[in-house]
Design an enzyme around this catalytic site. Structure first.
Site, PDB file in Angstrom:
ATOM      1  N   ASP A 263      24.718 -13.215  39.038  1.00 31.17           N
ATOM      2  CA  ASP A 263      24.777 -12.812  40.441  1.00 31.17           C
ATOM      3  C   ASP A 263      25.494 -13.888  41.242  1.00 31.17           C
ATOM      4  O   ASP A 263      25.667 -15.016  40.777  1.00 31.17           O
ATOM      5  CB  ASP A 263      23.363 -12.553  40.977  1.00 31.17           C
ATOM      6  CG  ASP A 263      22.456 -13.754  40.791  1.00 31.17           C
ATOM      7  OD1 ASP A 263      22.696 -14.772  41.462  1.00 31.17           O
ATOM      8  OD2 ASP A 263      21.501 -13.683  39.979  1.00 31.17           O
TER       9      ASP A 263
ATOM     10  N   GLU B 198      41.129 -17.174   8.685  1.00 32.21           N
ATOM     11  CA  GLU B 198      40.451 -17.201   9.993  1.00 32.21           C
ATOM     12  C   GLU B 198      40.599 -18.566  10.660  1.00 32.21           C
ATOM     13  O   GLU B 198      40.756 -18.669  11.879  1.00 32.21           O
ATOM     14  CB  GLU B 198      38.968 -16.861   9.812  1.00 32.21           C
ATOM     15  CG  GLU B 198      38.732 -15.382   9.524  1.00 32.21           C
ATOM     16  CD  GLU B 198      37.287 -15.088   9.129  1.00 32.21           C
ATOM     17  OE1 GLU B 198      36.840 -13.957   9.354  1.00 32.21           O
ATOM     18  OE2 GLU B 198      36.611 -16.002   8.590  1.00 32.21           O
TER      19      GLU B 198
END
Ligand code: GLA
Length: 729
Positions: A536, A616
């Site tokens: 928020d 990777e």
């Protein structure tokens, strides 16, 4: 002038570069809300209010003979309970021992340069001289010495208006407040739709657009935190509003506790929005001579569509809400050991991960949960912030130094707000946990919540913070919280109103955050609440980035990031590459797709780097190099939602465009595969129409890319990604 006042007609008009906001005191002294919308100069919008005799809509004091005048259908700036308005209210209060009733009339006003502040609460601030003006409008109850000051911060250039209310008791008797919203906003027509962001743990901020009900539509949290389930940010927009066109109002509450946003379509098809603290259990006694301040709410209006709204809010938060010095800095690219090891690690394992991280070129290792107390799972040890040296095989300082020698900085995870019953802290201070005496508490993740409304708890936690921050050279803190509040009872003081404890908890939390900000300003603080349960704007005041979700699956993150991007800067979204099959949903996605998705925010890895394949590893190196090289673009570029994961089943696309429009990173993730696939195209946004952009050796004009678009490649596998850089010639 950002604030324009016609003293004679008592009309207050606020201007930003894209909006005008107006209120006016009427003949009875009531403060009416007359307008909020596209820029307009010189109009008194009260002509739009059409008085009429409405049955069962009573008259307030002084207006008994005028049956066309009622608070029940007039547009009001700060509606209160008890004066004949039967719609949702901003304020409900009354003298203790009486019943709640107020009748607020205009008293005075004041204009000041700069921005008001709110004691103990997050608030937007002036970044430079002259970028904000404050208007205070004071209302007073007709009968009691109760004053309500409405605050307006007008950020003219940022296109943002902030609001808050301060309730002041100058009388002798105590005032009991059971609802104190940050704002109300009345519209004369219900021609709008509501966009809000709902969800659950591991699935936050899902986009929904809906017509408000006849009656009350509500977005709220009673969980003591803003929550995974609903977000204290909503948009009201025209029915035809799109990303690129139309009216929209953003409403963002700067509050991290429970909240309530209600939208009411009334009997006359008018619309009212109220927004503020959750008032489910709220009861605050404002004693004689005392004040109560609501949290701040940020309003933003544009008639240029949702993308423009998101950009304005992001820019305003970036410059005038986020305080951390990190807001302008590229964030360290990190590896976090949570999904790599969970609780099962030792110092050696962490050092090995760090070695691998250094090879990849990462900046930081973050030590997550499990490094303290008796904490080898999530049933015990919370609250005992003593380093588990046995588990680490060394002190925290030694560990951090080993990691530094490898070339990485060191960060750490904490969860100060909670306590396990199986902990030394709980055994010695059982009354520090919030439980209702005589009742078995509701446990969640087998932990209880510390009573942050108590001064002794706050003092203990400040001392704990200081102790930990001096244990090693800690450059980053992930501040987590892992349960919702329930049975919120404080045993601290019998005279305390229990209905005040939830808000006091939030004030206590903010005090701790302020302690961090003041004493450790260089530390990068990341917010977290089981992922995005406290994502928020209140938190952004303290934490420039927030762990966006405990769901690290790249495909579910598409929706989570999409929803989050409406109301928050993407630089505040923390996102990591994790292992496959994904730990939350079992899905397998290409390694590159996971990185493309995680590069939508503050980028990092959260998997056992020692287990990466050679291929990777090489990819991770390239990804890290790419993110670092284009850090400025990710951090400060404009973010465009190009295709919605809620509407397009084939792919989701977004782009970052540099402020000077010279560089564009277009990213596409394919979410479906077809035999004999149709040709997919995407139109770009925010480019320089007259310029030529080069992509993979080919030239396109900005106009062509925006008007006609690009052909997308055919995906080669499930969840393939295509992420390409376009550069202006
Ligand atoms: C929460 C966080 C995770 C991790 C765990 C540790 O769920 O969101 O990232 O830190 O806590 O317990």
């Amino acid at each position: 002038m950002a604030i324009n006042i016609d003293i004679e007609s008592k009309t207050f008009t606020l201007h930003t570069i894209k909006s005008t906001y107006q209120m006016k005191v009427d003949a009875h002294g009531n403060l009416l809300h007359t307008y909020y919308g596209p820029c307009n100069h010189g109009t008194d919008f009260s002509y739009l209010i059409a008085p009429a005799d409405r049955g069962f809509s009573g008259q307030p004091a002084g207006a008994a003979r005028d049956r066309t005048y009622s608070m029940d259908h007039y547009p009001l700036e700060y509606p209160v309970h008890g004066n004949g308005d039967y719609r949702i209210k901003a304020l409900k209060a009354g003298i203790v021992g009486s019943v709640p009733a107020l009748d607020l009339r205009y008293h005075s006003y004041q204009v000041t340069e700069g921005k008001y502040g709110l004691q103990g609460l997050p608030a937007m601030f002036a970044a430079q001289n002259g970028d904000v003006q404050t208007l205070q409008v004071v209302l007073k109850d007709l009968y009691e010495e109760i004053y309500v000051t409405l605050y307006y911060g007008v950020f003219e250039k940022k296109n943002v208006i902030t609001r808050a209310a301060v309730i002041e008791n100058r009388g002798k008797e105590a005032l009991c407040v059971t609802r104190a919203m940050s704002m109300a906003l009345d519209f004369l027509e219900n021609d709008k739709e509501l966009i809000h962001f709902y969800g659950k743990h591991q699935w936050e901020r899902q986009y929904e657009r809906t017509a408000p009900l006849h009656g009350i539509s509500e977005i709220s949290s009673t969980r003591g935190m803003s929550s995974h389930q609903h977000n204290p940010f909503v948009i009201l927009c025209g029915r035809n509003t799109t990303e690129d066109y139309g009216d929209c109002y953003g409403i963002s509450l700067l509050y991290s506790g429970g909240f309530r946003i209600q939208v009411e379509t009334d009997q006359l098809e008018q619309l009212r929005v109220v927004c503020g603290i959750d008032d489910d259990e709220f009861k605050w006694i404002v004693g004689s001579g005392e004040q109560f301040a609501t949290p701040e709410v940020v309003l933003c209006f544009t008639d240029r569509g949702l993308t423009d709204l998101s950009h304005d809010i992001s820019d305003a938060f970036q410059s005038n809400l986020i305080r951390s010095i990190w807001k302008d800095r590229q964030r360290p690219i990190l590896v976090n050991n949570w999904e790599a090891t969970y609780f099962d690690f030792n110092g050696e394992k962490l050092v090995n991960i760090a070695r691998q991280a250094a090879q990849i070129g990462l900046d930081m290792l973050v030590l997550d949960d499990g490094w303290f107390g008796k904490r080898n799972d999530d049933n015990s040890g919370m609250g005992d912030w003593q380093v588990n040296e046995k588990k680490l095989g060394c002190s925290l300082r030694e560990l951090a130094e080993r990691i530094e020698k490898i070339g990485l900085i060191f960060g750490i995870w904490v969860e100060f707000e909670m306590v396990s019953e199986d902990s030394e802290l709980y055994r010695s201070n059982p009354d520090w946990a919030m439980v209702i005496p005589g009742r078995d508490p509701v446990r969640s993740r087998n932990q209880l919540v510390l009573d942050l409304s108590r001064r002794d708890v706050i003092a203990h936690l400040k001392a704990t913070i200081d102790k930990i921050m001096h244990l090693a050279d800690i450059q980053y803190v992930k501040w987590d919280v892992n349960r919702s509040l329930e049975n919120v009872f404080s045993g601290y003081s019998p005279s305390l109103s229990q209905g005040a404890v939830r808000h006091k908890y939030v004030l206590g939390l903010y005090e701790l955050m302020e302690h961090m900000a003041e004493n450790y300003p260089d530390v990068l603080l990341e917010g977290c609440a089981g992922g995005g349960g406290r994502f928020d704007a209140g938190m952004l005041y303290y934490t420039p980035q927030i762990w966006c979700s405990d769901n690290t699956d790249a495909i579910e993150r598409l929706r989570i990031h999409y929803g989050t991007s409406f109301g928050y800067p993407m630089s505040s979204v923390a996102a990591h590459v994790s292992v496959c099959p994904n730990h939350q949903n079992g899905r397998t996605t290409p390694f590159q797709t996971r990185a493309v998705c995680a590069m939508q925010g503050a980028f990092g890895y959260e998997l056992d780097l020692e287990k990466l394949s050679e291929e990777e590893l090489a990819q991770a190196k390239a990804q890290t190099e790419f993110y670092r090289k284009h850090g400025e673009l990710f951090h400060k570029g404009r973010y465009y939602r190009l295709s919605s994961p809620f509407e397009n089943r084939d792919f989701t696309a977004w782009s970052y465009v540099s402020q000077d429009q010279a560089k564009v990173l277009l990213s596409v993730v394919f979410t479906d595969l077809n035999g004999n696939p149709k040709t997919l195209r995407i139109r770009l946004k925010g480019l320089d129409a007259g310029a030529v952009y080069v992509l993979e050796g080919k030239e396109y004009t900005g106009a062509a890319l925006m008007q006609a678009g690009l052909v997308l490649p055919v995906p080669k596998c499930d969840y393939d990604a295509w992420s390409v850089l376009l550069e202006k010639q």
